[in-house]
Design an enzyme around this catalytic site. Structure first.
Site, PDB file in Angstrom:
ATOM      1  NE  ARG A 180      -8.620-102.216 -47.327  1.00 37.48           N
ATOM      2  CZ  ARG A 180      -9.546-103.187 -47.302  1.00 37.48           C
ATOM      3  NH1 ARG A 180     -10.424-103.274 -48.299  1.00 37.48           N
ATOM      4  NH2 ARG A 180      -9.616-104.036 -46.312  1.00 37.48           N
ATOM      5  CB  SER A 229      -4.241-100.856 -42.093  1.00 39.13           C
ATOM      6  OG  SER A 229      -4.952-101.718 -41.233  1.00 39.13           O
ATOM      7  CD  GLU A 299      -5.417 -99.965 -45.971  1.00 40.05           C
ATOM      8  OE1 GLU A 299      -6.514 -99.803 -45.396  1.00 40.05           O
ATOM      9  OE2 GLU A 299      -4.824-101.047 -46.010  1.00 40.05           O
TER      10      GLU A 299
END
Length: 325
Positions: A180, A229, A299
């Site tokens: 990520r 998310s 995130e």
């Protein structure tokens, strides 16, 4: 709040810019959360050359921030000083099918359009983009992924413009991708990317994409004001399970709520501020740390200035928690 108008400071060269320049553009109008203060100067370049010209002439001391479709982004209520760049789909939304099961795509494209174009061309390997609610620029920057595939597994090279106005090409290795995140050159505005897929059957690819769509719609709040998310999955754990076990499913601060459907999705129920959303996120982090001894990492990208008197501390103390209402 509003910022001083930057345009008079820039000088005569700015008259040659062909794109759209808007002082104090409210960023709540261009993010999926529908929150956030203004951009001091909002710039939508006409094309890659226009972007390069602008950055080459922009004084080095002026901050530059690039945003995509705003799907995985929280802009704070005080807004962003300097220049905020957003690439328009008309100029940066092309798709070109190449030999060897490759696609060259503009970074303003939504991920789902890339997945669809690949399917129509019989190119497999990009169906995972059907499950990511965002744009290609953000996917390249954050190494977006789902259902077992990440961006870094399919991108071959990227084209972009540096803060100094140089047009460059980067390889996959140059980006030094991690889970990520990327660690490529800072300040590059990505304009297009080359993807490598594999030969596939159109009907089979379409069927898998339908399965992804059905799975998302049954398990995620796809039609809500959200940022996708909220927290990364810690190694060996699922964030939503940790959040749920910490009693945070449905938790609410003001008009911000952790989704009842998927505990790792943070929602704006209608009138939330960025302060509400970030306060709720930090409260959840605090609860998960207290319950499991695990530090969740955001995130969602958070950026900008806090509104006066509305600062949010990391890992809020337990006594500031505002319970569900």
């Amino acid at each position: 709040m509003s910022f001083d108008d930057l345009i008079p400071r820039l000088g005569d060269w700015v008259s040659e810019v062909r794109g759209r320049l808007v002082p104090n553009q409210l960023l709540s109008e261009v993010t999926w959360f529908r929150v956030g203060g203004p951009a001091q100067l909002f710039f939508m370049p006409a094309d890659e050359e226009d972007l390069a010209y602008f950055l080459k002439n922009l004084p080095e001391d002026i901050r530059v921030t690039t945003i995509g479709l705003g799907s995985n982004l929280l802009i704070r209520d005080g807004g962003l000083d300097g220049v905020v760049i957003r690439l328009a789909g008309k100029a940066f939304g092309s798709i070109e099918v190449l030999d060897g099961h490759r696609l060259r795509v503009g970074t303003a494209l939504p991920d789902v359009k890339v997945a669809t174009a690949a399917a129509e061309a019989g190119i497999d390997g990009l169906t995972f983009y059907r499950g990511i609610p965002g744009g290609i620029g953000g996917a390249l920057y954050m190494n977006a992924g789902c259902y077992g595939t990440e961006t870094r597994e399919r991108v071959v090279e990227l084209r972009g413009v540096t803060r100094q106005g140089d047009i460059i090409t980067l390889t996959n290795a140059d980006m030094d991708y991690r889970y990520r995140k990327s660690n490529g050159p800072r300040g590059v505005v990505f304009t297009s990317a080359l993807y490598q897929g594999v030969a596939g059957d159109k009907d089979e690819i379409r069927a898998r994409m339908r399965e992804i769509t059905e799975k998302r719609e049954s398990s995620q709040p796809t039609r809500a004001k959200t940022g996708g998310s909220t927290f990364k999955n810690p190694e060996g754990h699922s964030s939503w399970k940790l959040i749920d076990a910490a009693g945070c499913r449905g938790l609410q601060v003001g008009d911000a709520q952790m989704s009842e459907l998927h505990a790792n999705f943070l929602l704006n129920l209608g009138a939330a501020t960025a302060h509400d959303i970030e306060t709720l996120g930090e409260t959840v982090r605090n609860r998960v740390r207290a319950t499991h001894g695990i530090d969740l990492q955001w995130e969602i990208r958070r950026m900008g200035h806090f509104a006066a008197g509305k600062e949010v501390r990391e890992f809020l103390d337990g006594d500031v928690f505002v319970g569900p209402v």
